[in-house]
Scaffold this active site. Structure first.
Site, PDB file in Angstrom:
ATOM      1  N   ASP A 243      -2.795 -17.264  -0.245  1.00  0.00           N
ATOM      2  CA  ASP A 243      -2.495 -18.299  -1.236  1.00  0.00           C
ATOM      3  C   ASP A 243      -2.553 -19.693  -0.621  1.00  0.00           C
ATOM      4  O   ASP A 243      -2.998 -20.640  -1.272  1.00  0.00           O
ATOM      5  CB  ASP A 243      -1.114 -18.049  -1.866  1.00  0.00           C
ATOM      6  CG  ASP A 243      -1.205 -17.021  -2.979  1.00  0.00           C
ATOM      7  OD1 ASP A 243      -2.186 -17.068  -3.739  1.00  0.00           O
ATOM      8  OD2 ASP A 243      -0.321 -16.146  -3.069  1.00  0.00           O
TER       9      ASP A 243
ATOM     10  N   GLU B  30       3.202 -20.559   1.499  1.00  0.00           N
ATOM     11  CA  GLU B  30       1.915 -20.287   0.853  1.00  0.00           C
ATOM     12  C   GLU B  30       1.532 -21.365  -0.139  1.00  0.00           C
ATOM     13  O   GLU B  30       0.488 -21.279  -0.772  1.00  0.00           O
ATOM     14  CB  GLU B  30       1.887 -18.891   0.221  1.00  0.00           C
ATOM     15  CG  GLU B  30       2.990 -18.589  -0.755  1.00  0.00           C
ATOM     16  CD  GLU B  30       2.943 -17.146  -1.261  1.00  0.00           C
ATOM     17  OE1 GLU B  30       1.952 -16.447  -1.044  1.00  0.00           O
ATOM     18  OE2 GLU B  30       3.936 -16.746  -1.904  1.00  0.00           O
TER      19      GLU B  30
ATOM     20  N   CYS C 258       1.560 -13.420   7.516  1.00  0.00           N
ATOM     21  CA  CYS C 258       1.360 -12.111   6.893  1.00  0.00           C
ATOM     22  C   CYS C 258       0.157 -12.087   5.964  1.00  0.00           C
ATOM     23  O   CYS C 258      -0.172 -11.069   5.376  1.00  0.00           O
ATOM     24  CB  CYS C 258       2.615 -11.657   6.163  1.00  0.00           C
ATOM     25  SG  CYS C 258       3.006 -12.690   4.748  1.00  0.00           S
TER      26      CYS C 258
ATOM     27  N   HIS D  82       9.481  19.889   3.974  1.00  0.00           N
ATOM     28  CA  HIS D  82       9.521  20.043   5.436  1.00  0.00           C
ATOM     29  C   HIS D  82       8.156  20.394   5.987  1.00  0.00           C
ATOM     30  O   HIS D  82       7.784  19.981   7.081  1.00  0.00           O
ATOM     31  CB  HIS D  82      10.523  21.116   5.837  1.00  0.00           C
ATOM     32  CG  HIS D  82      11.929  20.646   5.692  1.00  0.00           C
ATOM     33  ND1 HIS D  82      12.406  19.573   6.386  1.00  0.00           N
ATOM     34  CD2 HIS D  82      12.934  21.075   4.919  1.00  0.00           C
ATOM     35  CE1 HIS D  82      13.663  19.369   6.043  1.00  0.00           C
ATOM     36  NE2 HIS D  82      14.009  20.259   5.147  1.00  0.00           N
TER      37      HIS D  82
HETATM   38  C1  PEP Z   1      -0.572 -14.441   0.851  1.00  0.00           C
HETATM   39  O1  PEP Z   1      -0.631 -15.161  -0.145  1.00  0.00           O
HETATM   40  O2  PEP Z   1      -1.179 -14.672   1.905  1.00  0.00           O
HETATM   41  C2  PEP Z   1       0.252 -13.215   0.822  1.00  0.00           C
HETATM   42  C3  PEP Z   1       0.495 -12.525   1.910  1.00  0.00           C
HETATM   43  O3  PEP Z   1       0.724 -12.796  -0.383  1.00  0.00           O
HETATM   44  P1  PEP Z   1      -0.160 -12.068  -1.515  1.00  0.00           P
HETATM   45  O4  PEP Z   1      -1.495 -11.754  -0.906  1.00  0.00           O
HETATM   46  O5  PEP Z   1       0.607 -10.864  -1.913  1.00  0.00           O
HETATM   47  O6  PEP Z   1      -0.231 -13.115  -2.567  1.00  0.00           O
HETATM   48 MG    MG Z   2       0.750 -14.907  -1.811  1.00  0.00          MG
END
Ligand code: PEP
Ligand code: MG
Length: 544
Positions: free
Chosen positions: A455, A431, A502, A188
């Site tokens: 990727d 990817e 992402c 806490h």
């Molecule tokens: C990517 O390939 O852009 C991705 C987000 O995955 P990682 O970087 O974990 O391969």
């Molecule tokens: Mg990747």
């Protein structure tokens, strides 16, 4: 210069003078009490005073950390009034004819010991709470105010540990940070420090307190979970820069907190955070991320010496979902292989590991591993708003197999009467160039796409992302990559799916406008980029 490692509670940096907080640890000794009734009356008086003090602390906590975190003091008031606890104290006074202070300390030992031996984390935390209220009662019985430390200048407060009520009573104007020898990040005390925005490091060990001296200079690095004593000039300069960056972040936070991520012409965009560990949740929350766009679940496998069990995984996913309090959390299934290796998988050495046996290829050929993860994910889904993301998909057949395995897992859970959410969104990473090119075939099968530009760039440009010698050939803005993203966005929308990015490129603000014009719905970046990106989104006008 000396460094002591502990656990960072709140990601911030503080620099200044060290003050050592020595607790009044006089042992409570039994004293024969002639008048038992008098001792009981003293106890009742001390309890009334304690309730009043706690009401004040509760009020203060409510103002400083909000209702949810202030609740701990409600619990303290309840513990103070608890019949079992009070009967135990009164019994000791009566049966042993001893002073109230001693009876309270015996009750603290008994109940704290009992809680500390329990399985459940929440119940174990009650041990510190019983100690906290008992210390307060004893201080009141002795006519002393509960330990507080006053100082004329702002200091880094160092102590063996701090109780929740001590933490909330710290004067923010006088405290730069605190460091404790004991304590855990989930206590806490840590939770309160985080909510109060106090840089803190806990669990640095007893040696630190033995070696540190009052008045020396220190730097608390709440990010790395370290305290540096007597830092050299170079270290001071480096941390001064970090502090400036933090200031800039705070300024942005002040400006953006609670505001929508909306372009000047009214396009709403989700700006989420990528995390690779449950320890990163704080950073995501501190930077006011709208959700988690990519939770790389590999850490569970990489940190373990054997396959993580369903229960271990469930507990980690549950924690993220609960901590994000209903905000979307997209958890990516195991993406191991290539640069991420765990010995117990027994993977062979490969000529071209990036093109080899990795991610979904492992999951599809070793269904026992994949199904364990899927079961844990579906079971966790009832604790929040979850999406599942599958990496490295390159064909319709792979995706069909993945979706079939998800169906099988749901059927198993149904048959066992195990609950899961019916709103779990399923999506794939875009990817591989193959996935982007057949995105018209894949989009109708899923709820969303998430573009992994790291990727996707590597495979499209045939440039190994691990090889530093060819980085000059990697153009992250290469038209081929951007076209593949644009094509995937068009197909996603054509077939009713949404699309996010992402990979690292999502944080490149020179491309934000391009991405939004493509129709990207969500950008998910490292927590430290969230605010800058939100600022960028709000500055764009796509109608021009
Ligand atoms: C990517 O390939 O852009 C991705 C987000 O995955 P990682 O970087 O974990 O391969
Ligand atoms: Mg990747």
């Amino acid at each position: 210069m000396r460094k002591y490692a502990g656990k960072g509670v709140y990601g911030a940096v503080a620099m200044g003078k060290i003050a050592v907080f020595k607790r009044d640890e006089t042992v409570v000794k039994p004293r024969h009490a002639e008048d038992v009734l008098h001792e009981k009356a003293r106890l009742a008086e001390a309890r009334t005073a304690a309730v009043k003090q706690l009401q004040e602390i509760y009020g203060r906590a409510l103002r400083e950390v909000g209702e949810a975190d202030a609740r701990i003091f409600d619990i303290h008031m309840m513990l103070l009034e608890d019949v079992g606890y009070n009967d135990y104290i009164n019994n000791i006074i009566e049966s042993r004819q001893v002073n109230a202070e001693y009876a309270v300390s015996a009750a603290a030992d008994y109940f704290a010991g009992m809680f500390a031996s329990m399985e459940d984390d929440d119940m174990r935390a009650r041990a510190a709470d019983v100690r906290d209220i008992s210390d307060r009662l004893i201080a009141n019985l002795r006519g002393k105010s509960v330990r507080q430390r006053e100082s004329a200048e702002k200091v880094i407060l160092c102590a063996t540990d701090l109780s929740p009520s001590e933490t909330v009573s710290l004067d923010r104007e006088k405290i730069l940070a605190f460091v404790t020898a004991h304590g855990s990040v989930s206590s806490h005390t840590a939770i309160l420090a985080r909510s109060m925005g106090i840089p803190a490091v806990v669990g640095v060990g007893d040696a630190f307190l033995a070696e540190v001296s009052e008045g020396s200079r220190g730097i608390v690095d709440g990010y790395a979970g370290e305290i540096i004593v007597d830092p050299d000039g170079e270290t001071c300069n480096m941390f001064a820069e970090r502090q400036q960056e933090d200031e800039e972040r705070k300024r942005l936070l002040q400006q953006l907190k609670g505001k929508e991520n909306i372009t000047l012409d009214g396009r709403k965009v989700r700006v989420f955070a990528n995390i690779g560990d449950i320890r990163d949740i704080d950073a995501a929350l501190q930077n006011d991320a709208g959700g988690i766009g990519l939770f790389r679940s590999e850490f569970l496998y990489l940190e373990n010496r054997d396959y993580p069990t369903e229960e271990q995984q469930l507990s980690a996913y549950k924690k993220v979902l609960e901590n994000m309090g209903g905000k979307k959390v997209i958890i990516r299934t195991l993406d191991i292989g290539a640069d991420k290796q765990a010995d117990y998988f027994g993977l062979k050495k490969e000529e071209n590991p990036a093109l080899g046996y990795r991610a979904i290829r492992i999951c599809l050929t070793r269904p026992e591993i994949f199904k364990t993860q899927l079961r844990a994910l579906y079971r966790a889904s009832v604790y929040g708003n979850m999406g599942i993301l599958f990496p490295m998909i390159a064909s319709v057949a792979e995706l069909e197999k993945v979706l079939e395995m998800c169906r099988e897992v749901r059927e198993e859970l149904d048959a066992q009467g195990v609950l899961y959410s019916s709103d779990v969104e399923l999506g794939i990473m875009i990817e591989t160039p193959a996935a982007a090119i057949i995105s018209d075939r894949l989009a109708p099968m899923v709820d969303f796409f998430s573009v992994g530009t790291n990727d996707l760039t590597q495979y499209t440009l045939a440039c190994d992302r691990q090889n530093p010698d060819i980085q000059a050939f990697v153009d992250p803005h290469h038209e081929a990559v951007l076209r593949l993203i644009g094509m995937s966005a068009d197909n996603a929308h054509l077939y009713g799916a949404w699309i996010g990015i992402c990979g690292e490129l999502a944080a490149d603000t020179s491309l934000t406008e391009t991405f939004l014009r493509m129709g990207i719905d969500e950008l998910s970046v490292a927590p430290s980029f969230v605010l800058k990106l939100r600022d960028k989104v709000r500055s764009l006008d796509l109608s021009l």
